[in-house]
Motif scaffolding. Structure first.
Motif, PDB file in Angstrom:
ATOM      1  N   ILE A  10       0.881  -1.175   0.237  1.00  0.00           N
ATOM      2  CA  ILE A  10       0.116   0.152  -0.094  1.00  0.00           C
ATOM      3  C   ILE A  10       0.756   1.453  -0.160  1.00  0.00           C
ATOM      4  CG2 ILE A  10      -1.437   1.486   1.145  1.00  0.00           C
ATOM      5  CD1 ILE A  10      -2.798  -1.411   2.023  1.00  0.00           C
ATOM      6  N   ALA A  11       0.465   2.154  -0.882  1.00  0.00           N
ATOM      7  CA  ALA A  11       1.187   3.476  -1.017  1.00  0.00           C
ATOM      8  C   ALA A  11       1.143   4.381   0.080  1.00  0.00           C
ATOM      9  CB  ALA A  11       1.248   4.024  -2.340  1.00  0.00           C
ATOM     10  N   ALA A  12       1.392   4.153   1.288  1.00  0.00           N
ATOM     11  CA  ALA A  12       1.370   5.111   2.361  1.00  0.00           C
ATOM     12  C   ALA A  12       2.178   4.461   3.429  1.00  0.00           C
ATOM     13  CB  ALA A  12      -0.258   4.832   2.830  1.00  0.00           C
ATOM     14  N   PRO A  13       2.542   5.413   4.387  1.00  0.00           N
ATOM     15  CA  PRO A  13       3.646   5.179   5.632  1.00  0.00           C
ATOM     16  C   PRO A  13       3.054   4.057   6.219  1.00  0.00           C
ATOM     17  CG  PRO A  13       3.107   7.675   5.089  1.00  0.00           C
ATOM     18  CD  PRO A  13       2.310   7.147   4.445  1.00  0.00           C
ATOM     19  N   ILE A  14       4.048   3.323   6.883  1.00  0.00           N
ATOM     20  CA  ILE A  14       3.442   2.208   7.976  1.00  0.00           C
ATOM     21  C   ILE A  14       2.571   2.674   9.041  1.00  0.00           C
ATOM     22  CG2 ILE A  14       5.876   2.424   9.316  1.00  0.00           C
ATOM     23  CD1 ILE A  14       5.905  -0.670   9.242  1.00  0.00           C
ATOM     24  N   GLU A  15       2.960   3.798   9.438  1.00  0.00           N
ATOM     25  CA  GLU A  15       2.151   4.078  10.901  1.00  0.00           C
ATOM     26  C   GLU A  15       0.670   4.630  10.372  1.00  0.00           C
ATOM     27  OE1 GLU A  15       5.001   5.803   9.866  1.00  0.00           O
ATOM     28  OE2 GLU A  15       6.447   5.142  11.560  1.00  0.00           O
ATOM     29  N   VAL A  16       0.705   4.896   9.136  1.00  0.00           N
ATOM     30  CA  VAL A  16      -0.723   5.306   8.553  1.00  0.00           C
ATOM     31  C   VAL A  16      -1.353   4.035   8.307  1.00  0.00           C
ATOM     32  CG1 VAL A  16      -2.082   6.222   6.693  1.00  0.00           C
ATOM     33  CG2 VAL A  16      -0.220   7.645   7.580  1.00  0.00           C
ATOM     34  N   VAL A  17      -0.825   2.979   7.442  1.00  0.00           N
ATOM     35  CA  VAL A  17      -1.516   1.739   7.406  1.00  0.00           C
ATOM     36  C   VAL A  17      -1.689   0.817   8.577  1.00  0.00           C
ATOM     37  CG1 VAL A  17      -0.981  -0.523   6.023  1.00  0.00           C
ATOM     38  CG2 VAL A  17      -0.022   1.539   5.027  1.00  0.00           C
ATOM     39  N   PHE A  18      -0.871   0.843   9.500  1.00  0.00           N
ATOM     40  CA  PHE A  18      -0.993   0.112  10.688  1.00  0.00           C
ATOM     41  C   PHE A  18      -2.315   0.659  11.505  1.00  0.00           C
ATOM     42  CE2 PHE A  18      -0.776  -0.518  15.186  1.00  0.00           C
ATOM     43  CZ  PHE A  18      -0.292  -2.083  15.313  1.00  0.00           C
ATOM     44  N   ALA A  68      -1.336  -9.896  20.377  1.00  0.00           N
ATOM     45  CA  ALA A  68       0.032  -9.185  20.347  1.00  0.00           C
ATOM     46  C   ALA A  68      -0.358  -7.567  19.529  1.00  0.00           C
ATOM     47  CB  ALA A  68       1.040 -10.479  19.499  1.00  0.00           C
ATOM     48  N   PHE A  69       0.336  -6.897  19.857  1.00  0.00           N
ATOM     49  CA  PHE A  69       0.165  -5.598  19.370  1.00  0.00           C
ATOM     50  C   PHE A  69       1.532  -4.775  19.578  1.00  0.00           C
ATOM     51  CE2 PHE A  69      -1.715  -1.288  19.157  1.00  0.00           C
ATOM     52  CZ  PHE A  69      -2.670  -1.279  18.143  1.00  0.00           C
ATOM     53  N   ASP A  70       2.093  -4.655  18.539  1.00  0.00           N
ATOM     54  CA  ASP A  70       3.368  -4.121  18.364  1.00  0.00           C
ATOM     55  C   ASP A  70       3.489  -2.886  17.448  1.00  0.00           C
ATOM     56  OD1 ASP A  70       6.109  -3.117  18.688  1.00  0.00           O
ATOM     57  OD2 ASP A  70       6.845  -5.125  17.851  1.00  0.00           O
ATOM     58  N   ARG A  71       3.269  -1.851  17.879  1.00  0.00           N
ATOM     59  CA  ARG A  71       2.975  -0.739  16.943  1.00  0.00           C
ATOM     60  C   ARG A  71       4.246  -0.146  16.295  1.00  0.00           C
ATOM     61  NH1 ARG A  71      -0.696   2.868  16.072  1.00  0.00           N
ATOM     62  NH2 ARG A  71      -2.065   2.375  17.810  1.00  0.00           N
ATOM     63  N   PRO A  72       4.493  -0.104  15.058  1.00  0.00           N
ATOM     64  CA  PRO A  72       3.314  -0.080  14.060  1.00  0.00           C
ATOM     65  C   PRO A  72       3.833  -1.432  13.042  1.00  0.00           C
ATOM     66  CG  PRO A  72       4.969   1.207  13.242  1.00  0.00           C
ATOM     67  CD  PRO A  72       5.564   0.684  14.611  1.00  0.00           C
ATOM     68  N   VAL A  73       4.394  -2.667  13.731  1.00  0.00           N
ATOM     69  CA  VAL A  73       4.865  -3.840  12.832  1.00  0.00           C
ATOM     70  C   VAL A  73       3.796  -5.172  13.083  1.00  0.00           C
ATOM     71  CG1 VAL A  73       7.276  -2.801  12.684  1.00  0.00           C
ATOM     72  CG2 VAL A  73       6.638  -4.343  14.457  1.00  0.00           C
ATOM     73  N   LEU A  74       3.223  -5.001  13.988  1.00  0.00           N
ATOM     74  CA  LEU A  74       2.379  -6.337  14.215  1.00  0.00           C
ATOM     75  C   LEU A  74       1.405  -6.305  14.903  1.00  0.00           C
ATOM     76  CD1 LEU A  74       2.936  -9.481  14.377  1.00  0.00           C
ATOM     77  CD2 LEU A  74       3.895  -9.455  16.666  1.00  0.00           C
ATOM     78  N   MET A  75       0.194  -7.147  14.512  1.00  0.00           N
ATOM     79  CA  MET A  75      -0.870  -7.449  15.339  1.00  0.00           C
ATOM     80  C   MET A  75      -1.424  -8.653  15.241  1.00  0.00           C
ATOM     81  SD  MET A  75      -4.820  -6.112  15.316  1.00  0.00           S
ATOM     82  CE  MET A  75      -5.464  -7.482  14.152  1.00  0.00           C
ATOM     83  N   VAL A  93      -0.749 -10.323  11.320  1.00  0.00           N
ATOM     84  CA  VAL A  93      -0.755  -9.232  10.269  1.00  0.00           C
ATOM     85  C   VAL A  93       0.623  -8.442  10.938  1.00  0.00           C
ATOM     86  CG1 VAL A  93      -1.825  -7.325   9.165  1.00  0.00           C
ATOM     87  CG2 VAL A  93      -3.221  -9.146  10.501  1.00  0.00           C
ATOM     88  N   GLU A  94       1.355  -8.582   9.808  1.00  0.00           N
ATOM     89  CA  GLU A  94       2.888  -7.850   9.896  1.00  0.00           C
ATOM     90  C   GLU A  94       2.732  -6.706   9.128  1.00  0.00           C
ATOM     91  OE1 GLU A  94       5.913 -11.205  10.382  1.00  0.00           O
ATOM     92  OE2 GLU A  94       4.300 -11.872   9.130  1.00  0.00           O
ATOM     93  N   PHE A  95       3.416  -5.545   9.182  1.00  0.00           N
ATOM     94  CA  PHE A  95       3.620  -4.492   8.504  1.00  0.00           C
ATOM     95  C   PHE A  95       5.164  -4.294   8.139  1.00  0.00           C
ATOM     96  CE2 PHE A  95      -0.142  -4.545  10.822  1.00  0.00           C
ATOM     97  CZ  PHE A  95      -1.143  -4.153  10.182  1.00  0.00           C
ATOM     98  N   GLU A  96       5.526  -3.936   7.188  1.00  0.00           N
ATOM     99  CA  GLU A  96       6.934  -3.669   6.887  1.00  0.00           C
ATOM    100  C   GLU A  96       6.872  -2.485   5.846  1.00  0.00           C
ATOM    101  OE1 GLU A  96      10.541  -5.855   4.415  1.00  0.00           O
ATOM    102  OE2 GLU A  96       8.860  -6.888   4.923  1.00  0.00           O
ATOM    103  N   SER A  97       7.605  -1.580   6.483  1.00  0.00           N
ATOM    104  CA  SER A  97       8.206  -0.449   5.330  1.00  0.00           C
ATOM    105  C   SER A  97       9.189  -0.838   4.439  1.00  0.00           C
ATOM    106  CB  SER A  97       8.753   0.869   6.408  1.00  0.00           C
ATOM    107  OG  SER A  97       8.925   2.047   5.390  1.00  0.00           O
TER     108      SER A  97
END
Length: 146
Positions: A10-18, A68-75, A93-97
């Motif tokens: 997704i073309a948005a910063p990791i914090e926004v997506v998370f 588990a909730f590790d802002r902004p990389v994991l839920m 759900v993992e989030f990677e910049s």
């Protein structure tokens, strides 16, 4: 044990997506989802660790706990109760910049097949879950991606 894994950039910063993904109220914006409510807020924030939320998708209903909730990389979450009944092991759900302003989401979910009908349930559940995850991520991308 069926495992469903879906990825989307997704073309948005990791914090926004998370934030957009973990916001229960935004989940109710996905066409086909009738409601999404927090029935017990998380320990430090409403959608965070320990939160219990209910999702009504008309043909299905889920009560899930954020484990588990590790802002902004994991839920991570686990479906504790569902209609129709579902044996859920793990949702991760993992989030990677991946570049400035782009985020890769990797959504993995593991289910147990019901005894006696697993040979039918496993393929069907994988197809249904894959389609549902893909739809949720597309709607998220449409809402916040550029």
């Amino acid at each position: 044990m069926p495992v469903v894994k879906m990825q989307r950039s997704i073309a948005a910063p990791i914090e926004v997506v998370f934030d957009a993904y973990t916001d229960h109220a935004a989940l109710a914006l996905v066409p086909g989802i009738l409601s999404a409510t927090v029935v017990r807020p998380g320990d430090t924030e409403p959608n965070g660790l320990g939160a219990i939320r209910e999702v009504n998708a008309g043909i299905a209903w889920f009560r899930e706990e954020i484990t588990a909730f590790d802002r902004p990389v994991l839920m991570e979450y686990r479906i504790r109760k569902a209609l129709p009944p579902l044996q859920h092991r793990l949702g991760r759900v993992e989030f990677e910049s991946t570049s400035p302003g782009t985020t890769l989401i990797t959504w993995t979910s593991e289910f147990d097949s019901p005894p006696g009908i697993g040979f039918v349930f496993s393929p069907a559940s994988k197809l249904i879950a894959s389609a549902a995850f893909s739809w949720v991520l597309k709607c998220l991308d449409d809402r916040i991606g550029s």
